[in-house]
Write a protein that holds these residues in place. Sequence first.
Motif, PDB file in Angstrom:
ATOM      1  N   LEU A 112       0.829  -1.204   0.000  1.00  0.00           N
ATOM      2  CA  LEU A 112       0.000   0.000   0.000  1.00  0.00           C
ATOM      3  C   LEU A 112       0.867   1.257   0.000  1.00  0.00           C
ATOM      4  O   LEU A 112       0.452   2.299  -0.529  1.00  0.00           O
ATOM      5  N   GLY A 113       2.059   1.158   0.576  1.00  0.00           N
ATOM      6  CA  GLY A 113       2.954   2.312   0.585  1.00  0.00           C
ATOM      7  C   GLY A 113       3.396   2.737  -0.798  1.00  0.00           C
ATOM      8  O   GLY A 113       3.761   3.898  -1.023  1.00  0.00           O
ATOM      9  N   LEU A 282      -1.677 -11.502  -2.154  1.00  0.00           N
ATOM     10  CA  LEU A 282      -0.305 -11.407  -2.651  1.00  0.00           C
ATOM     11  C   LEU A 282      -0.278 -11.011  -4.128  1.00  0.00           C
ATOM     12  O   LEU A 282       0.572 -10.216  -4.555  1.00  0.00           O
ATOM     13  N   VAL A 283      -1.220 -11.564  -4.899  1.00  0.00           N
ATOM     14  CA  VAL A 283      -1.304 -11.179  -6.313  1.00  0.00           C
ATOM     15  C   VAL A 283      -1.616  -9.690  -6.425  1.00  0.00           C
ATOM     16  O   VAL A 283      -1.011  -8.963  -7.219  1.00  0.00           O
ATOM     17  N   GLY A 284      -2.561  -9.206  -5.608  1.00  0.00           N
ATOM     18  CA  GLY A 284      -2.897  -7.784  -5.611  1.00  0.00           C
ATOM     19  C   GLY A 284      -1.718  -6.917  -5.225  1.00  0.00           C
ATOM     20  O   GLY A 284      -1.472  -5.867  -5.835  1.00  0.00           O
ATOM     21  N   ALA A 285      -0.954  -7.357  -4.214  1.00  0.00           N
ATOM     22  CA  ALA A 285       0.234  -6.604  -3.799  1.00  0.00           C
ATOM     23  C   ALA A 285       1.255  -6.539  -4.923  1.00  0.00           C
ATOM     24  O   ALA A 285       1.872  -5.488  -5.171  1.00  0.00           O
ATOM     25  N   VAL A 289       2.712  -3.101  -6.775  1.00  0.00           N
ATOM     26  CA  VAL A 289       4.145  -2.816  -6.889  1.00  0.00           C
ATOM     27  C   VAL A 289       4.553  -2.688  -8.357  1.00  0.00           C
ATOM     28  O   VAL A 289       5.317  -1.790  -8.731  1.00  0.00           O
ATOM     29  N   ALA A 290       4.023  -3.582  -9.213  1.00  0.00           N
ATOM     30  CA  ALA A 290       4.355  -3.514 -10.641  1.00  0.00           C
ATOM     31  C   ALA A 290       3.855  -2.205 -11.253  1.00  0.00           C
ATOM     32  O   ALA A 290       4.547  -1.579 -12.067  1.00  0.00           O
ATOM     33  N   ALA A 291       2.661  -1.774 -10.857  1.00  0.00           N
ATOM     34  CA  ALA A 291       2.114  -0.517 -11.378  1.00  0.00           C
ATOM     35  C   ALA A 291       2.963   0.674 -10.938  1.00  0.00           C
ATOM     36  O   ALA A 291       3.243   1.583 -11.734  1.00  0.00           O
ATOM     37  N   ALA A 292       3.383   0.665  -9.665  1.00  0.00           N
ATOM     38  CA  ALA A 292       4.240   1.748  -9.172  1.00  0.00           C
ATOM     39  C   ALA A 292       5.568   1.771  -9.916  1.00  0.00           C
ATOM     40  O   ALA A 292       6.099   2.840 -10.262  1.00  0.00           O
TER      41      ALA A 292
END
Length: 314
Positions: A112-113, A282-285, A289-292
């Motif tokens: 989320l960070g 975990l998939v959502g996380a 991260v990939a989008a960021a």
Amino acid sequence: MTVPSFAQRAPDSGSPAAGIALRLAATGLFACMSLCVRLASFEAPVGQIVFWRSAVALVPIVVYLVIIGRFPAALATRNPLGHLRRSAFGCAAMFFSFLSLAHLPLALATALGFLAPLVAIPFAMIFLKERPDPLVIGAAGLGFAGIGLMLAPAFNGPAPDISTLLGVAAGLACALTTASAKVEIKRLTATEPAGTIAFYFALVCALAGLATAPFGWSDAHGTTLVWLVGAGLCGGLAHIAMTEAVARAPVSTLAPFEYTAMLWAMGFDLAVFALVPAPLSLVGAAVVVAAAALVAFAPRLRLFRNTATQRMTP
């Protein structure tokens, strides 16, 4: 002889390898801080954790300023209101971040960070009339879809998992306030050294945390006291390491190493709490991260695409 501070050096001076090593160290220290915060949250309220994390962090920050020969000169500021605005947003972000850590596994709270740069995109489009690249807009949409995947397990069963929902809401609020704090930091760096910004941020957050004492603090002792002090020391040292990293290597070179935070978080979840988040979370996380990362590296991708197009053009 004194060591020049980040504000006194030429940009990107020194060794890039040393800058990368310091950025990795900063990421690891921030991860250790998050671990200490989560462990302390089992006994101490968020306001108390904010106080200890900020007050103790003043010690390594002051020592650092003394070593580089900038104390007490670094306490002088030409923009006290700017420091107050930056610290207000940053302090709110810290409260929300610690609340998220108290209710979520480290891996999910860390993911989320990474939302802050994604949240800034619609803000820039609405309030600043900016028109980002379609790749960046797509990455922002992908990041928010990742949040949906992270939330999905909370709705399994007869009733929603209130703790998870609260943690995610706090994480989203942290992303919003972090994006605002970064705007203020950008303004401050035009006239203020990094050490000065870090000092006043820690000072204001310590006072804000102290203001929560009348609402009830725990009797911190034993291991809880260790976690509270550890959060402050790790946080203060992490800020110093990050400042010195930026002094030695370009920000674009250091950016990829920020994402090692997820490895630290998942490792701590497994080693300390024997916890593996739900596979869908975990998939959502991973999607967040990939989008960021896609937003962070969008300028490089555009440059590569333009260069390739020019080479193919006769």
